[in-house]
Write an enzyme that holds these catalytic residues in place. Structure first.
Site, short mmCIF file in Angstrom:
data_model
loop_
_atom_site.label_atom_id
_atom_site.label_comp_id
_atom_site.label_asym_id
_atom_site.label_seq_id
_atom_site.Cartn_x
_atom_site.Cartn_y
_atom_site.Cartn_z
CG ASP A 67 -0.16 -0.43 2.32
OD1 ASP A 67 0.90 -0.31 2.75
OD2 ASP A 67 -0.93 -1.35 3.19
CG ASN A 137 -9.21 -2.69 11.69
OD1 ASN A 137 -8.13 -3.21 11.36
ND2 ASN A 137 -9.61 -1.50 11.35
CG HIS A 139 -5.97 -2.98 8.73
ND1 HIS A 139 -6.08 -2.10 9.66
CD2 HIS A 139 -4.79 -3.13 8.53
CE1 HIS A 139 -5.03 -1.57 9.90
NE2 HIS A 139 -4.01 -2.20 9.28
CD GLU A 144 -9.07 0.33 7.78
OE1 GLU A 144 -8.94 -0.58 8.68
OE2 GLU A 144 -8.36 1.27 7.97
#
Length: 268
Positions: A67, A137, A139, A144
């Site tokens: 990313d 979380n 990801h 996400e």
């Protein structure tokens, strides 16, 4: 999914470095998928040390990062290009023309940029080994929760939890991007091997959901349950919410015997 539990974070990094080193030494033109964030820094330090000791060379290696923030200049110290240069590329013999990130500059169409990145990966022969971390979380990359499990490289809006977790890296008066380009979950699953590193108590819940929870977009990392060659390297804190830890440790002792005789990889 192969789950390996170590005493501490440093042992996780050393093990990950062995996986990378064997691939580089075994394959003539290896393609690595790389990650940023705090967890892989110790891996990159270990790889730099191996290079300096003459144990590995990167001159035939191609890399693709997971990313990059949207519209950020690569000279910006917050860019992931800067991160990779500082932590790995500047310290080894890699050709930077063969190191790629999913960039999208001001005015460029992120949809076209995503497709172009997918084409670059395909033209390189696909990713042999993808390094991953995991967010609190769940990801992976910047996929996400609620990300499509069939997603490809694209633009993503970062969740508030991810922004909060990453805010420690930005000064109070510094702009923090809220959008990023990221490999999709399907892109990650296309890698021949996936190596996920997780350390620290704050990752324990996400690790449990990934390994033993439901296959669900609520925990994007749970998609790795569908990968034939997913290796998960954990320290004790990150593994603390997993049940059946004795089984994982027993299975690892059996795998060590096989690895000693035949190597870490079975199809290179």
């Amino acid at each position: 999914m192969q789950v390996i539990i170590f005493d501490n974070a440093q042992d996780v990094a050393q093990s990950a470095a062995e996986w990378v080193a064997e691939l580089i030494n075994k394959k003539s033109n290896p393609v690595l998928g790389l990650a940023t964030g705090s967890t892989p820094i110790s891996l990159y330090k270990a790889l730099v040390n191996k290079h300096k000791a003459g144990q590995i060379n990167f001159n035939q290696t191609t890399t693709f990062n997971l990313d990059e923030y949207l519209g950020i200049d690569e000279q910006n110290k917050q860019s992931y290009r800067h991160f990779m240069n500082e932590n790995l590329f500047n310290h080894v013999d890699i050709d930077k023309n063969k190191t790629f990130l999913p960039t999208c500059n001001q005015g460029e169409n992120p949809r076209k940029q995503g497709l172009a990145y997918e084409d670059k990966i395909a033209n390189a022969g696909g990713i042999d080994l993808q390094i991953l971390g995991i967010g609190a979380n769940g990801h992976i990359g910047f996929n996400e929760p609620t990300s499509s499990l069939a997603s490809r490289t694209r633009i993503k809006t970062l969740s508030q939890q991810t922004l909060n977790d990453n805010s420690r890296l930005f000064a109070a008066d510094e702009f923090q991007p809220t959008l990023a380009m990221t490999m999709g979950i399907a892109t990650i699953l296309d890698a021949r091997y996936v190596l996920l590193m997780a350390t620290g108590k704050n990752k324990a819940k996400a690790v449990k959901d990934m390994v033993t929870g439901a296959l669900s977009a609520a925990c994007p990392a749970s998609a790795l349950q569908m990968h034939e060659n997913a290796i998960v390297l954990l320290d004790k804190e990150a593994a603390s919410e997993l049940e059946d830890q004795e089984y994982y440790m027993w299975a690892n002792t059996q795998n060590l015997k096989i690895n000693k005789e035949f190597g870490l990889y079975h199809n290179y």
